[in-house]
Design a protein around this motif. Sequence first.
Motif, mmCIF file in Angstrom:
data_model
loop_
_atom_site.group_PDB
_atom_site.id
_atom_site.type_symbol
_atom_site.label_atom_id
_atom_site.label_comp_id
_atom_site.label_asym_id
_atom_site.label_seq_id
_atom_site.Cartn_x
_atom_site.Cartn_y
_atom_site.Cartn_z
ATOM 1 N N TRP A 1 16.432 -8.352 17.657
ATOM 2 C CA TRP A 1 17.635 -9.162 17.455
ATOM 3 C C TRP A 1 17.577 -10.367 18.376
ATOM 4 O O TRP A 1 17.745 -10.268 19.571
ATOM 5 C CB TRP A 1 18.878 -8.325 17.752
ATOM 6 N N GLN A 2 17.295 -11.510 17.800
ATOM 7 C CA GLN A 2 17.204 -12.750 18.556
ATOM 8 C C GLN A 2 18.158 -13.769 17.937
ATOM 9 O O GLN A 2 17.774 -14.570 17.083
ATOM 10 C CB GLN A 2 15.760 -13.282 18.540
ATOM 11 N N ASP B 1 20.490 -21.977 15.272
ATOM 12 C CA ASP B 1 19.779 -22.762 14.267
ATOM 13 C C ASP B 1 19.546 -21.994 12.973
ATOM 14 O O ASP B 1 19.090 -22.568 11.985
ATOM 15 C CB ASP B 1 18.417 -23.205 14.834
ATOM 16 N N ARG B 2 19.826 -20.701 12.996
ATOM 17 C CA ARG B 2 19.586 -19.902 11.799
ATOM 18 C C ARG B 2 20.883 -19.263 11.322
ATOM 19 O O ARG B 2 21.677 -18.782 12.114
ATOM 20 C CB ARG B 2 18.559 -18.797 12.088
ATOM 21 N N SER B 3 21.069 -19.261 10.021
ATOM 22 C CA SER B 3 22.257 -18.618 9.457
ATOM 23 C C SER B 3 21.907 -17.213 8.994
ATOM 24 O O SER B 3 20.753 -16.909 8.700
ATOM 25 C CB SER B 3 22.796 -19.442 8.276
ATOM 26 N N THR B 4 22.901 -16.375 8.934
ATOM 27 C CA THR B 4 22.713 -14.992 8.520
ATOM 28 C C THR B 4 23.666 -14.677 7.382
ATOM 29 O O THR B 4 24.822 -15.102 7.385
ATOM 30 C CB THR B 4 22.994 -14.028 9.695
ATOM 31 N N THR B 5 23.170 -13.953 6.406
ATOM 32 C CA THR B 5 24.005 -13.518 5.287
ATOM 33 C C THR B 5 24.296 -12.035 5.452
ATOM 34 O O THR B 5 23.379 -11.217 5.546
ATOM 35 C CB THR B 5 23.294 -13.746 3.939
ATOM 36 N N SER C 1 20.330 -16.937 17.032
ATOM 37 C CA SER C 1 20.040 -18.358 17.198
ATOM 38 C C SER C 1 21.057 -19.180 16.421
ATOM 39 O O SER C 1 21.394 -18.854 15.280
ATOM 40 C CB SER C 1 18.622 -18.665 16.687
#
Length: 251
Positions: free
Chosen positions: A19-20, A24-28, A22
């Motif tokens: 689990w990193q 800059d990244r989206s999660t669904t 960020s």
Amino acid sequence: LEAALDTFEKLADGKNPWWQPSADRSTTLLLLDRSEDPLTPLMHEYTYQAMVYDVLGVRGDRYTYEYQSAAKQSESKVVRLNEADPLWPKLRHQHIADAITNVVDEFNAFMKGNKAASMAKGDGADLKAMAEAIKAMPQFKELLGKYSLHMDLTRKCMSKFEDLKLEAISTEEQDMAMGEDSEGNPIKDLPARLGRVLQRADIQPQDKLRILMTYVITQDGVSEADVTKLARQAGFSEGDESTQGVQNLRY
């Protein structure tokens, strides 16, 4: 849900290699009704918390812990497996093998960092030595009691793993769920394979039922005759409610 996810992120940040987070990244996040995934509850899971609830029959967060008192008498008490236990949040999502290693490592680190504890423990590092150390240090009773509890729980989980023949069961579960074996080869003669497992006297009826249900859910085109034959091999009669329940999964 949002509060629970925020808490998870705070606990996991920097401590979990998987689990990193960020920016800059989206999660669904997908929220599914259990009817969309009937398979997962049937699979045997080997993270610590899952095993405790599955094979030890814990309900809610209460567990009846049996132990030997300082007076060498057998006693029992009800403990709660929740965030109030300093070890439970750290261990519960770990694979059982890692949980066993880590609870022992944490215990040894505590003993090493505490002079009185180290003297009471001596040179031994086995569970018996740990238990003796716990009894010798009443000032650390509550904390050391948690170590004793989790050493007992992890030991019982592994005993159940052996007693219930879960390695053989999990092999069939995983192969059916994945559609291939651990080497990536297609599954062949699945009914014959399952039949051999279902006929084993050392596998519990409830686990045989889980195998049958997993078979119907994961395999296309399972017929009534297929289920009847396997159920009979498992020791269930055609009119048994367990057999009827498995038959209903075909629809």
